[in-house]
Write an enzyme that holds these catalytic residues in place. Sequence first.
Site, PDB file in Angstrom:
ATOM      1  N   GLU A  65       1.678  -0.949   8.598  1.00 18.41           N
ATOM      2  CA  GLU A  65       0.762  -1.113   9.735  1.00 18.41           C
ATOM      3  C   GLU A  65       0.202  -2.349   9.427  1.00 18.41           C
ATOM      4  O   GLU A  65      -0.311  -3.115  10.435  1.00 18.41           O
ATOM      5  CB  GLU A  65      -0.240  -0.094   9.893  1.00 18.41           C
ATOM      6  CG  GLU A  65       0.254   1.294  10.375  1.00 18.41           C
ATOM      7  CD  GLU A  65       1.057   1.881   9.263  1.00 18.41           C
ATOM      8  OE1 GLU A  65       2.144   2.502   9.510  1.00 18.41           O
ATOM      9  OE2 GLU A  65       0.625   1.755   8.069  1.00 18.41           O
ATOM     10  N   ASP A 113       7.913   2.397   5.381  1.00 13.06           N
ATOM     11  CA  ASP A 113       6.621   2.942   5.779  1.00 13.06           C
ATOM     12  C   ASP A 113       5.525   2.315   5.519  1.00 13.06           C
ATOM     13  O   ASP A 113       5.582   1.373   4.776  1.00 13.06           O
ATOM     14  CB  ASP A 113       6.996   4.367   4.834  1.00 13.06           C
ATOM     15  CG  ASP A 113       6.107   5.583   5.345  1.00 13.06           C
ATOM     16  OD1 ASP A 113       5.195   5.173   6.472  1.00 13.06           O
ATOM     17  OD2 ASP A 113       5.847   6.664   4.999  1.00 13.06           O
ATOM     18  N   ASP A 118       2.656  10.996  10.779  1.00 12.89           N
ATOM     19  CA  ASP A 118       2.329  12.331  10.121  1.00 12.89           C
ATOM     20  C   ASP A 118       1.651  13.345  10.930  1.00 12.89           C
ATOM     21  O   ASP A 118       0.572  13.599  11.167  1.00 12.89           O
ATOM     22  CB  ASP A 118       1.294  11.910   8.899  1.00 12.89           C
ATOM     23  CG  ASP A 118       1.635  10.743   8.287  1.00 12.89           C
ATOM     24  OD1 ASP A 118       2.924  10.812   8.004  1.00 12.89           O
ATOM     25  OD2 ASP A 118       0.962  10.342   7.538  1.00 12.89           O
TER      26      ASP A 118
END
Length: 667
Positions: A480, A477, A552
């Site tokens: 990025e 997670d 999300d």
Amino acid sequence: MKFWKNKITSSHVIFFAFITTLLILPSMCVKKEDFKRCDQSGFCTRQRAYADLVEKTNTKNASPYKIIPDTVELNKKEGYVTANVLKVANNTLSNANPIEVKFNLKLDFLKSGSIRMHFEEAEDNIKTRFDVSPYALENNKPENSKKIDFKNDKDSITYTFGEGNDLTTVILTYNPFKIELVKDDEVVLAFNQNGYFNFEEHRLKESSEPNEEEQNNETQDANQENESTETPVELSEEEKQKNEEINNLIKDTQKSMWSESFKSHTDSKPFGPESIGFDVTFTGFKNVYGIPQHTGPLNLRTTKNGGEYDEPYRLYNLDVFEYILDSPMALYGSIPFMLAHKKNHSAGLLFINASEMWIDIEKDETNTHTHWMAESGKFDVIFFVDRNPKNVIKKYMDITGKPQLPQMFAISYHQCRWNYNDEEDVLTVDSKFDENGIPYDVIWLDIEHTDGKRYFTWDYTKFPDPGSTNNLYSWIDMNEPSVFSGPETTMQKDNLHYGKIEHREVHNIYGEIYHKATYEGFLNKNKYDRPFILSRAFFIGSQRYGATWTGDNDARWDYLKTSLSMLLSIGVSGLPFCGADIGGFFNNPEKELYIRWYQAAAFQPFVRGHSHLDSKRREPWLYDDETVELVRDALYLRYSLLPYWYTLFKESSINGLPMMRFAIYNH
């Protein structure tokens, strides 16, 4: 603690030790002002201004890029053509010499009927542009065609190549520089038809080169000088306005070339301007698809001149919580691939570049015009043409790589929450699934299972007997990468990676490299394994290492609706193993929304229920008996179709086609 179900833990990006700050209240939503618009991005402003200047001055047929005819050379044995391209233009800076730069052009005629185009400075003693293709592509050297015919003309040269009756024709126009791809006597794709091609060559910063304030002053001085030396000409208000617009555009073509600030952060830009802009026209195509990840409709919207959006589509992997819908804003993943389809013809474009991108889309009655803008890196583009979208996707996936074939549990139902409290809580949830007859294969543990959020550790007060088995897999997670203190919550662009490579050139592939390393780590442990690795960030080629999800989302009906177009867009761009958090990550879904989301997710590749720390617990039995029954029915339907789903995944691992498809694949 012994699990008879598969168990997955969250292995968030290692250096985010301050992840405890990610305690977002459900009432919060994305702050658009924390993320750049095009007019706050130097290279996007420059490239857009260049295109607008071409339109304002009506000079699209006077592109400064010209092929030198005597340098065009066909290597028939190896299946490619090379040429020198000369850029000659007036310098928009005052008291500067005209620009004259040489470039090298190479066109590979691929056996598949596709074209790969490279374009670079003939000489570059300042910096070697980063080549992301060895990392993004599984097949970086696809076979070239050896059957090439050509025909010379005064202003152009035409090449025809291919296998059997499946031929592709390329028309290379010298001046202005233009490339057209023809299929069945129809132009399908056209490069630089609108004259937007603008390759910012590397250069040394001259001491005389003004900053933005000095440039404004010079523009005013030049205007005053013209007024005092030239014979006054009475201009209409319309002409005055046009001249002012042109002068402003000229100024914008020089914006933020050597440094750029956004909020409290400054990008030093040590190598100056190095962006690439070009236009590609999808001739005769009214609709285009792809370039995920965004929240708009599957059919991409227009972005200029009163278009449906007032900003270009942005590709720049970012941590955006509670993202807004129907927007071209950047999200967690980026794949610069676009697909178009019309009767009898399909076309695709892949821009193999990992830097930040913006893409404008305009449409007229018959064509779709696209304008691609990348901050740095190499110009490496593949054009795909064929008679149907399936063949385009197959050709694309032959180069970028096929998806891995997951194990059966990975395409079954996954249960997750940030966070289950402790070992007893997990065992209770597990037993409740069995008690209510609801099938599931995987239970996930989020970050709170660790010791003080230190990765690869356990909190032994909560999980005294965690254990480890061959059924333990990873969830990556925030890769990025998410950097809460950084510009736009990510890494500084002028940070240096190994080999002194600036982060700006690798940003969009950073998450995929993390994904790949995790995947290969599991294979090193057991070479016969088919590891399941979920990654939030993605790029060209991520399909080779596992799955992704839409991030999300929120517990709202419009997020459920949008998830469908998002998954279709991600799938058509080469990453078919994808899903959305069932029920929405944030907030609390009402009963019907909760049920409908399970019913929709049963027909999607990746099926996982997940929720935020501050949301209410939402296991099906916490609603009512009807909810348990309907959720159970939806999941039983999923499980009854697992042989069919597994067959689709197997086919995808062979031909690259997504499991979740929209109508153009078959009609």
